[in-house]
Design a protein around this motif. Structure first.
Motif: not given
Ligand code: UDP
Ligand code: MG
Length: 342
Positions: A12, A16, A130-131, A133-136, A208-211
């Protein structure tokens, strides 16, 4: 066999997202209601953490505080040009205050944090990573709720269960408003027109991408919670009715169950009378049946009323909040009309 197929590794990308250096990296929204003793310590800790992230703005939304919170916010914003402040004309509630901050945030990411230091500002660093890293949506999830009273834990778990079951929104347990979101999530939040709103439910609803980022929620730095049992129950009810019509179906089911029950009793009475020649006796059964049907009817009517009341408030199109004053952080563009409409 093709050996190459076994040689790849899924990597990964580490980061990003890159920062647009000309813009505010992070806006932090702080809803404030009578938090005079918490604001200075919060500012100290928050600004220390945010400096590590990059350029930032802190948006205090004073939800009609009656203590010294407003003047402390004013003093802070006079000292630090990165502070913006919004002052409501009265107390409109936590959800309205949070919405006002989101409506006005200009950062590439936007975080929400409580003013009482229960959400440790240091966790924002991990959320921001984490944001990158691509999380929204990166939301804080409490590692445990051990230091909370048993009744709060019990009622919360009932709420999470009901909310997930009825709304079909997969809201993770033990989450609050403490979160960091990409600007595109905030942009879609700004599109929500409803008056009755539950901010965290809506951000989960958006997708969206959640973490999750696990953290230990601290005790309040000082002061008392503004949420007693009834306010929490109200919020829970609003949250469920705002996102789902399923309670209405429950009412229909309750009506259906009561009808079935009364039909069964009627069949039993007819059977006893005509097969065994036992006459129908006792007013107790009659009265309890009457009460049961009456209860179900009132419950159903009440529930309908709750929805009608909500529809009424929605069609009135009143603003979510009324701003009596705003202090913009330097360099940011005012984005909001005075009344809180989009
Ligand atoms: N708050 C608000 N308006 C209200 C009640 C609370 O802006 O009507 C703010 C409060 O100042 C705090 C946050 O919302 O920053 C969470 O409130 P509280 O700590 O009382 O809730 P709890 O953490 O106990 O759920
Ligand atoms: Mg709190």
């Amino acid at each position: 066999m093709d050996s190459r197929r076994h040689n790849f590794r899924l990597v990964r990308p580490k980061s990003t997202r890159e920062l647009d250096t000309g813009r505010v990296a992070i806006s932090v929204v702080v809803p404030v209601y009578n938090e005079e003793t918490n604001l200075n310590p919060l500012y100290e800790r928050l600004s220390r953490v945010l400096t590590k992230i990059g350029s930032f703005e802190i948006l205090f939304v004073d939800d009609g505080s009656t203590d010294n919170s407003a003047s402390i916010i004013r003093a802070l914003s006079a000292e630090d040009h990165r502070i913006g402040a919004f002052f409501f004309s009265r107390n409109f509630g936590h959800e309205a205050a949070t919405s006002c901050g989101l409506h006005n945030a200009s950062g590439q990411t936007v975080a929400i944090i409580d003013a009482d230091l229960q959400d440790p500002p240091e966790v924002l660093l991990e959320m921001y990573e984490q944001w990158k890293n691509g999380y929204d949506v990166v939301y804080g999830q409490r590692r445990s709720r051990k230091n909370e009273p048993l009744n709060v834990r019990f009622t919360s778990s009932i709420f999470y269960y009901a909310f997930r079951a009825l709304s079909k929104v997969n809201m993770p347990v033990n989450t609050g408003d403490f979160r960091l979101m990409d600007e595109k999530v905030v942009a879609s939040f700004k599109e929500f027109p409803e008056r009755n709103r539950y901010v965290r439910g809506l951000t989960f609803w958006s997708g969206y991408r959640q973490k999750a980022v696990l953290f230990d929620r601290d005790k309040r730095f000082s002061g008392k919670t503004k949420y007693n049992f009834f306010k929490r129950a109200n919020l829970a009810f609003d949250a469920i009715c705002g996102i789902s019509g399923a309670p209405l179906r429950l009412a229909t089911l309750a009506g259906f169950a009561a009808t079935l029950l009364s039909l069964t009793i009627a069949a039993h009475v007819v059977y006893a009378k005509f097969i065994h020649n036992i006459p129908f006796q006792g007013y107790a059964l009659l009265t309890s049946g009457l009460f049961l049907i009456g209860g179900v009817q009132l419950f159903t009517l009440g529930l309908l009323g709750e929805y009608v009341g909500r529809i009424y408030r929605e069609v009135q199109q009143r603003p979510l909040y009324v701003l009596k004053e705003r202090l913009c952080p330097k360099g940011s563009q005012p984005t909001l009309e005075k009344t809180g409409h989009k």
